[in-house]
Design a protein around this motif. Structure first.
Motif, PDB file in Angstrom:
ATOM      1  N   PRO A  26      41.883   6.051 -73.057  1.00  0.00           N
ATOM      2  CA  PRO A  26      41.579   5.998 -74.521  1.00  0.00           C
ATOM      3  C   PRO A  26      41.464   4.655 -75.080  1.00  0.00           C
ATOM      4  N   GLY A  27      40.249   4.845 -76.110  1.00  0.00           N
ATOM      5  CA  GLY A  27      39.988   3.046 -76.307  1.00  0.00           C
ATOM      6  C   GLY A  27      41.684   2.493 -76.935  1.00  0.00           C
ATOM      7  N   ASP A  28      42.232   2.916 -78.046  1.00  0.00           N
ATOM      8  CA  ASP A  28      43.338   2.278 -78.745  1.00  0.00           C
ATOM      9  C   ASP A  28      44.447   2.198 -77.281  1.00  0.00           C
ATOM     10  N   ALA A  29      44.648   2.477 -75.842  1.00  0.00           N
ATOM     11  CA  ALA A  29      46.032   2.229 -75.276  1.00  0.00           C
ATOM     12  C   ALA A  29      45.662   1.533 -74.939  1.00  0.00           C
ATOM     13  N   ASP A  30      46.552  -0.378 -75.395  1.00  0.00           N
ATOM     14  CA  ASP A  30      46.971  -1.464 -75.001  1.00  0.00           C
ATOM     15  C   ASP A  30      46.345  -1.407 -72.539  1.00  0.00           C
ATOM     16  N   PHE A  31      46.012  -2.473 -72.927  1.00  0.00           N
ATOM     17  CA  PHE A  31      45.736  -2.623 -71.303  1.00  0.00           C
ATOM     18  C   PHE A  31      47.190  -2.942 -70.830  1.00  0.00           C
ATOM     19  N   ALA A  32      47.648  -4.179 -70.925  1.00  0.00           N
ATOM     20  CA  ALA A  32      49.226  -4.072 -70.813  1.00  0.00           C
ATOM     21  C   ALA A  32      50.238  -3.418 -70.610  1.00  0.00           C
ATOM     22  N   ARG A  33      50.486  -3.260 -71.982  1.00  0.00           N
ATOM     23  CA  ARG A  33      51.099  -1.658 -72.176  1.00  0.00           C
ATOM     24  C   ARG A  33      51.309  -0.733 -71.668  1.00  0.00           C
ATOM     25  N   ASP A  34      50.118   0.191 -72.172  1.00  0.00           N
ATOM     26  CA  ASP A  34      49.827   1.335 -71.865  1.00  0.00           C
ATOM     27  C   ASP A  34      49.113   1.987 -70.016  1.00  0.00           C
ATOM     28  N   LEU A  35      48.636   0.769 -69.963  1.00  0.00           N
ATOM     29  CA  LEU A  35      47.832   1.269 -69.340  1.00  0.00           C
ATOM     30  C   LEU A  35      47.543   0.147 -67.375  1.00  0.00           C
ATOM     31  N   ALA A  42      43.156  -8.071 -65.729  1.00  0.00           N
ATOM     32  CA  ALA A  42      42.379  -8.232 -67.655  1.00  0.00           C
ATOM     33  C   ALA A  42      40.947  -9.809 -66.913  1.00  0.00           C
ATOM     34  N   ILE A  43      41.257 -10.392 -66.148  1.00  0.00           N
ATOM     35  CA  ILE A  43      40.401 -11.521 -65.307  1.00  0.00           C
ATOM     36  C   ILE A  43      39.364 -10.389 -65.112  1.00  0.00           C
ATOM     37  N   GLU A  44      39.510  -9.404 -64.089  1.00  0.00           N
ATOM     38  CA  GLU A  44      38.471  -8.955 -63.658  1.00  0.00           C
ATOM     39  C   GLU A  44      37.936  -7.544 -64.508  1.00  0.00           C
ATOM     40  N   ILE A  45      38.731  -7.333 -65.173  1.00  0.00           N
ATOM     41  CA  ILE A  45      37.896  -6.623 -66.662  1.00  0.00           C
ATOM     42  C   ILE A  45      36.908  -7.519 -67.020  1.00  0.00           C
ATOM     43  N   VAL A  57      31.979 -14.686 -72.427  1.00  0.00           N
ATOM     44  CA  VAL A  57      32.864 -13.908 -73.543  1.00  0.00           C
ATOM     45  C   VAL A  57      34.168 -15.398 -73.928  1.00  0.00           C
ATOM     46  N   PRO A  58      33.973 -15.648 -75.611  1.00  0.00           N
ATOM     47  CA  PRO A  58      34.751 -17.064 -75.370  1.00  0.00           C
ATOM     48  C   PRO A  58      35.939 -16.856 -74.705  1.00  0.00           C
ATOM     49  N   ILE A  62      39.607 -14.208 -74.840  1.00  0.00           N
ATOM     50  CA  ILE A  62      39.809 -13.139 -73.641  1.00  0.00           C
ATOM     51  C   ILE A  62      41.040 -12.710 -73.957  1.00  0.00           C
ATOM     52  N   ARG A  63      42.057 -13.629 -74.371  1.00  0.00           N
ATOM     53  CA  ARG A  63      44.318 -13.363 -75.049  1.00  0.00           C
ATOM     54  C   ARG A  63      43.653 -11.892 -75.812  1.00  0.00           C
ATOM     55  N   LYS A  64      42.796 -12.163 -76.570  1.00  0.00           N
ATOM     56  CA  LYS A  64      42.602 -11.050 -77.660  1.00  0.00           C
ATOM     57  C   LYS A  64      42.082  -9.291 -77.359  1.00  0.00           C
ATOM     58  N   ILE A  65      41.680  -9.377 -76.384  1.00  0.00           N
ATOM     59  CA  ILE A  65      40.869  -8.823 -75.966  1.00  0.00           C
ATOM     60  C   ILE A  65      42.065  -7.793 -75.939  1.00  0.00           C
ATOM     61  N   ARG A  66      42.809  -6.541 -76.072  1.00  0.00           N
ATOM     62  CA  ARG A  66      43.921  -5.765 -75.540  1.00  0.00           C
ATOM     63  C   ARG A  66      43.468  -4.349 -75.303  1.00  0.00           C
ATOM     64  N   THR A  67      42.515  -3.605 -75.747  1.00  0.00           N
ATOM     65  CA  THR A  67      42.086  -2.718 -75.400  1.00  0.00           C
ATOM     66  C   THR A  67      40.534  -1.522 -75.187  1.00  0.00           C
ATOM     67  N   LEU A  68      40.619  -1.383 -74.963  1.00  0.00           N
ATOM     68  CA  LEU A  68      38.924  -1.047 -74.888  1.00  0.00           C
ATOM     69  C   LEU A  68      37.515  -1.113 -76.534  1.00  0.00           C
TER      70      LEU A  68
END
Length: 82
Positions: A26-35, A42-45, A57-58, A62-68
């Motif tokens: 899902p586009g809104d799934a939180d990478f850490a919490r949901d996936l 995250a670094i690999e992504i 990516v500045p 990077i730290r602000k990217i939490r979802t697709l």
């Protein structure tokens, strides 16, 4: 590249990195919490996005990217895709 093409490629790319089917991402799934994406994944992504789309990516972003959806929005901005 159209916005729709970018969205599809981003979904496929992230799904491949985290090893799930794109239709189960899902586009809104939180990478850490949901996936269960840890910091190394995250670094690999981020690295895969940079390599695939030939962008940088500045670090402060990077730290602000939490979802697709957030990753896709940022890639659109960096690639000037409207």
């Amino acid at each position: 590249m159209t916005p729709q093409e970018l969205e599809k490629r981003m979904k496929e790319l992230v799904a491949k990195v985290i090893n799930i089917s794109p239709d189960k991402l899902p586009g809104d799934a939180d990478f850490a919490r949901d996936l269960d994406v840890d910091s190394m994944k995250a670094i690999e992504i981020t690295g895969a996005i940079e390599k695939t789309f030939k962008i940088i990516v500045p670090e402060e972003q990077i730290r602000k990217i939490r979802t697709l959806n957030q990753a896709t929005t940022l890639a659109k901005q960096l690639l000037n895709i409207k």
